[in-house]
Design an enzyme around this catalytic site. Structure first.
Site, short mmCIF file in Angstrom:
data_model
loop_
_atom_site.label_atom_id
_atom_site.label_comp_id
_atom_site.label_asym_id
_atom_site.label_seq_id
_atom_site.Cartn_x
_atom_site.Cartn_y
_atom_site.Cartn_z
N LYS A 286 -8.72 7.92 0.01
CA LYS A 286 -9.24 6.83 0.85
C LYS A 286 -8.52 6.78 2.20
O LYS A 286 -9.15 6.67 3.24
CB LYS A 286 -9.06 5.47 0.15
N ARG B 250 -10.39 -5.01 -4.13
CA ARG B 250 -9.96 -4.32 -5.34
C ARG B 250 -10.22 -5.15 -6.59
O ARG B 250 -9.91 -4.69 -7.69
CB ARG B 250 -8.45 -4.08 -5.24
N ARG C 248 2.00 13.60 -3.33
CA ARG C 248 2.00 12.78 -2.12
C ARG C 248 3.39 12.31 -1.73
O ARG C 248 3.71 12.19 -0.55
CB ARG C 248 1.08 11.58 -2.39
N ARG D 249 4.94 9.35 -1.95
CA ARG D 249 5.17 8.02 -1.40
C ARG D 249 6.15 7.30 -2.31
O ARG D 249 6.29 7.66 -3.47
CB ARG D 249 3.82 7.28 -1.40
N ARG E 243 -0.99 2.19 -11.81
CA ARG E 243 -2.02 1.97 -10.78
C ARG E 243 -3.40 2.45 -11.26
O ARG E 243 -4.41 1.82 -10.97
CB ARG E 243 -1.64 2.68 -9.47
P1 AMP Z 1 -2.75 1.52 -1.52
O1 AMP Z 1 -2.02 2.09 -0.36
O2 AMP Z 1 -4.15 1.08 -1.18
O3 AMP Z 1 -2.70 2.42 -2.72
O4 AMP Z 1 -1.98 0.17 -1.93
C1 AMP Z 1 -0.63 0.19 -2.31
C2 AMP Z 1 -0.29 -1.08 -3.07
O5 AMP Z 1 -0.52 -2.24 -2.24
C3 AMP Z 1 -1.13 -1.34 -4.32
O6 AMP Z 1 -0.61 -0.65 -5.45
C4 AMP Z 1 -1.00 -2.86 -4.46
O7 AMP Z 1 0.26 -3.23 -4.99
C5 AMP Z 1 -1.04 -3.31 -3.00
N1 AMP Z 1 -2.43 -3.56 -2.56
C6 AMP Z 1 -3.11 -2.90 -1.58
N2 AMP Z 1 -4.35 -3.38 -1.44
C7 AMP Z 1 -4.49 -4.38 -2.34
C8 AMP Z 1 -5.55 -5.25 -2.71
N3 AMP Z 1 -6.74 -5.19 -2.10
N4 AMP Z 1 -5.31 -6.15 -3.70
C9 AMP Z 1 -4.12 -6.24 -4.29
N5 AMP Z 1 -3.08 -5.43 -4.03
C10 AMP Z 1 -3.26 -4.50 -3.05
#
Ligand code: AMP
Length: 189
Positions: free
Chosen positions: A14, A89, A128, A130, A141
């Protein structure tokens, strides 16, 4: 001009795709994950609140995420289109987005669903590096995705807003497939 949600499991690409598409289509890229990581790094009140969830691979509570997105979409630069990456989400987040868009008189055009096989996902996530990409957090996740996020596929399918894209292809091929789908849509409006 387009207003898009980029949807898919962790590791689907994404972030990479949203970055590429935002440049090609001239859209503002809004990544809730990036916004949280920046807040954590800067140790803002939001960051302190969010960190415990990021560290565990859990979702930040809906009201916190929704408040952050509301603030971001409310800024003046969003009128020429945007791409949401990592939001919504959960079903409550999707419903909050619908009301928010009505409030600010904007419309979501399409939800791009990146479909990627499990093997490819795990391989991408592990490569990745991170900070929140340890194996335990990755596993959590993926579980959270299956439980809380996947139901959104049906939610957007019912609204006829979902476009499925094969995310197993190379990065460039996926970008091209999304670009084509969005352009087709734009011309049919
Ligand atoms: P991502 O970079 O999109 O994988 O997001 C990393 C982390 O940020 C996720 O594992 C959540 O802890 C938090 N996060 C990001 N977007 C959301 C969302 N829409 N709702 C809740 N937590 C989020």
């Amino acid at each position: 001009m387009a207003r898009l949600v980029l949807f898919g499991p962790p590791g689907a690409g994404k972030g990479t795709q949203a970055t590429a598409l935002s440049k090609i289509l001239n859209l503002i890229h809004i990544s809730t994950g990036d916004l949280f990581r920046a807040a954590v790094a800067q140790k803002t009140a939001l960051g302190i609140q969010a960190q415990q969830y990021l560290d565990k691979g859990e979702l930040v509570p809906d009201e916190v995420v929704i408040g952050m997105v509301r603030e971001r979409l409310g800024r003046g630069d969003t009128h020429s289109g945007w791409i949401l990456d990592g939001f919504p989400r959960t079903i409550p987040q999707a419903k909050a987005l619908e009301s928010l868009l009505i409030e600010i008189d904007q419309r979501l055009d399409q939800v791009i669903n990146l479909k990627v096989s499990d093997d490819v996902l795990v391989a991408r996530l592990l490569s990745r590096g991170r900070q929140d990409d340890t194996e335990a957090v990755i596993r959590r996740r993926l579980q959270v995705y299956a439980e809380q996020t996947q139901p959104l596929i049906q939610f957007y399918q019912e609204r006829q807003q979902l476009i499925n894209i094969d995310g197993n292809q190379s990065m460039a091929q996926v970008t091209q497939a999304i670009e084509q789908a969005v352009t087709l849509l734009d011309h049919s409006l």
